[in-house]
Design a protein around this motif. Structure first.
Motif, PDB file in Angstrom:
ATOM      1  N   LEU A  95       0.856  -1.175   0.000  1.00  0.00           N
ATOM      2  CA  LEU A  95       0.000   0.000   0.000  1.00  0.00           C
ATOM      3  C   LEU A  95       0.893   1.226   0.000  1.00  0.00           C
ATOM      4  CD1 LEU A  95      -3.108   0.514   0.452  1.00  0.00           C
ATOM      5  CD2 LEU A  95      -2.567   0.761   2.849  1.00  0.00           C
ATOM      6  N   GLY A  96       0.555   2.178  -0.882  1.00  0.00           N
ATOM      7  CA  GLY A  96       1.279   3.425  -0.839  1.00  0.00           C
ATOM      8  C   GLY A  96       0.736   4.305   0.265  1.00  0.00           C
ATOM      9  N   GLN A  97       1.220   5.494   0.319  1.00  0.00           N
ATOM     10  CA  GLN A  97       0.756   6.421   1.351  1.00  0.00           C
ATOM     11  C   GLN A  97      -0.608   6.971   0.969  1.00  0.00           C
ATOM     12  OE1 GLN A  97       3.730   9.400   2.086  1.00  0.00           O
ATOM     13  NE2 GLN A  97       3.597   9.058   4.274  1.00  0.00           N
ATOM     14  N   GLY A  98      -1.412   7.230   1.979  1.00  0.00           N
ATOM     15  CA  GLY A  98      -2.713   7.828   1.683  1.00  0.00           C
ATOM     16  C   GLY A  98      -3.788   6.792   1.494  1.00  0.00           C
ATOM     17  N   ASN A  99      -4.902   7.241   1.101  1.00  0.00           N
ATOM     18  CA  ASN A  99      -6.132   6.462   1.017  1.00  0.00           C
ATOM     19  C   ASN A  99      -6.209   5.762  -0.331  1.00  0.00           C
ATOM     20  OD1 ASN A  99      -8.566   5.607   1.946  1.00  0.00           O
ATOM     21  ND2 ASN A  99      -9.570   7.584   1.874  1.00  0.00           N
ATOM     22  N   THR A 100      -5.435   4.706  -0.496  1.00  0.00           N
ATOM     23  CA  THR A 100      -5.291   4.124  -1.830  1.00  0.00           C
ATOM     24  C   THR A 100      -5.603   2.637  -1.826  1.00  0.00           C
ATOM     25  OG1 THR A 100      -2.977   3.554  -1.503  1.00  0.00           O
ATOM     26  CG2 THR A 100      -3.439   5.756  -2.330  1.00  0.00           C
TER      27      THR A 100
END
Lengths: 113, 110
Positions: A95-100
């Motif tokens: 998962l990358g940073q933020g709501n992804t």
């Protein structure tokens, strides 16, 4: 499109043996996960890993399991002494940073005999 | 358990029909995601809907989210045999991990 790569795709091991499942996550992602899916059943969370340490683990992730990021790129799941009930598909995700969205690998099918 | 529930567990339809799958979850979320899984294969991300969104579209997919009812639905319009797969919703429950629902097995007959 970036992808998460898992090896091997299929591993057969004898009960009591150690196995290491490998994952190459997407390079700039921060959160890494292992999930397990017993055949035909639900996808179960095992462990999350952030900043080179475990951030959360489920009750399934007992002392027989460990995770490492040995070289800053690969992400491994080790099962120390496999049991028959460890037979399942194991998915790595990141998962990358933020709501992804979470990106999943194709999985390793582990068969313990 | 935080795990969400999906219904139906299994759905069989003819090509060209619409398929609707529902997902319910337990507590507050940042986002809800839908994934597809062909038999014995990996999880493919379909669509993410954030808690402040009510509807999203992607091609033949339409996802709705009702946070007051803690539920979401996935609609596949004009289904094809190639849509045959299991479909899972997954929620973050305001954490950094995803918790998956129990899944709906969709069979589309040609």
């Amino acid at each position: 499109e970036p992808e998460v790569t898992q090896t091997p795709s299929h591993q057969v091991t004898q009960m009591g043996q150690e196995v290491i499942l490998r994952c190459v996550p997407i390079s700039n992602h921060l959160y890494f996960y292992w999930y397990r899916q017993i055949l035909g059943q639900k996808v179960e969370f095992l462990v999350s890993f952030y900043n080179n340490e475990i951030s959360e683990k489920s009750e399934i992730f007992d002392d027989q399991f460990s995770v490492e990021r040995p070289d800053g790129s690969n992400f491994t799941l080790k099962i120390r002494s496999t049991k028959l009930e460890d037979s399942a598909m194991y998915f790595c995700a990141d998962l990358g940073q933020g709501n992804t969205e979470a990106f999943f690998g194709q999985g390793t099918r582990l068969t313990v005999v | 358990s935080q795990q969400g529930e999906e219904d139906p567990q299994a759905l069989s339809i003819q090509e060209g029909e619409n398929a609707t799958m529902n997902c319910s979850y337990k507590t507050s979320i940042n986002n809800l995601q839908w994934y597809r899984q062909n038999s014995g294969r990996g999880l493919v991300h379909l669509i993410l809907i954030r808690s402040n969104e009510r509807e999203k579209h992607s091609g033949r997919l339409r996802v709705t989210l009702d946070t007051s009812k803690k539920s979401s639905s996935l609609l596949i319009t004009a289904s094809r045999a190639a849509d045959t797969a299991s479909y899972f919703c997954a929620t973050d429950y305001n954490t950094d991990k995803l918790i998956f629902g129990t899944g709906t097995r969709l069979q589309v007959f040609p």
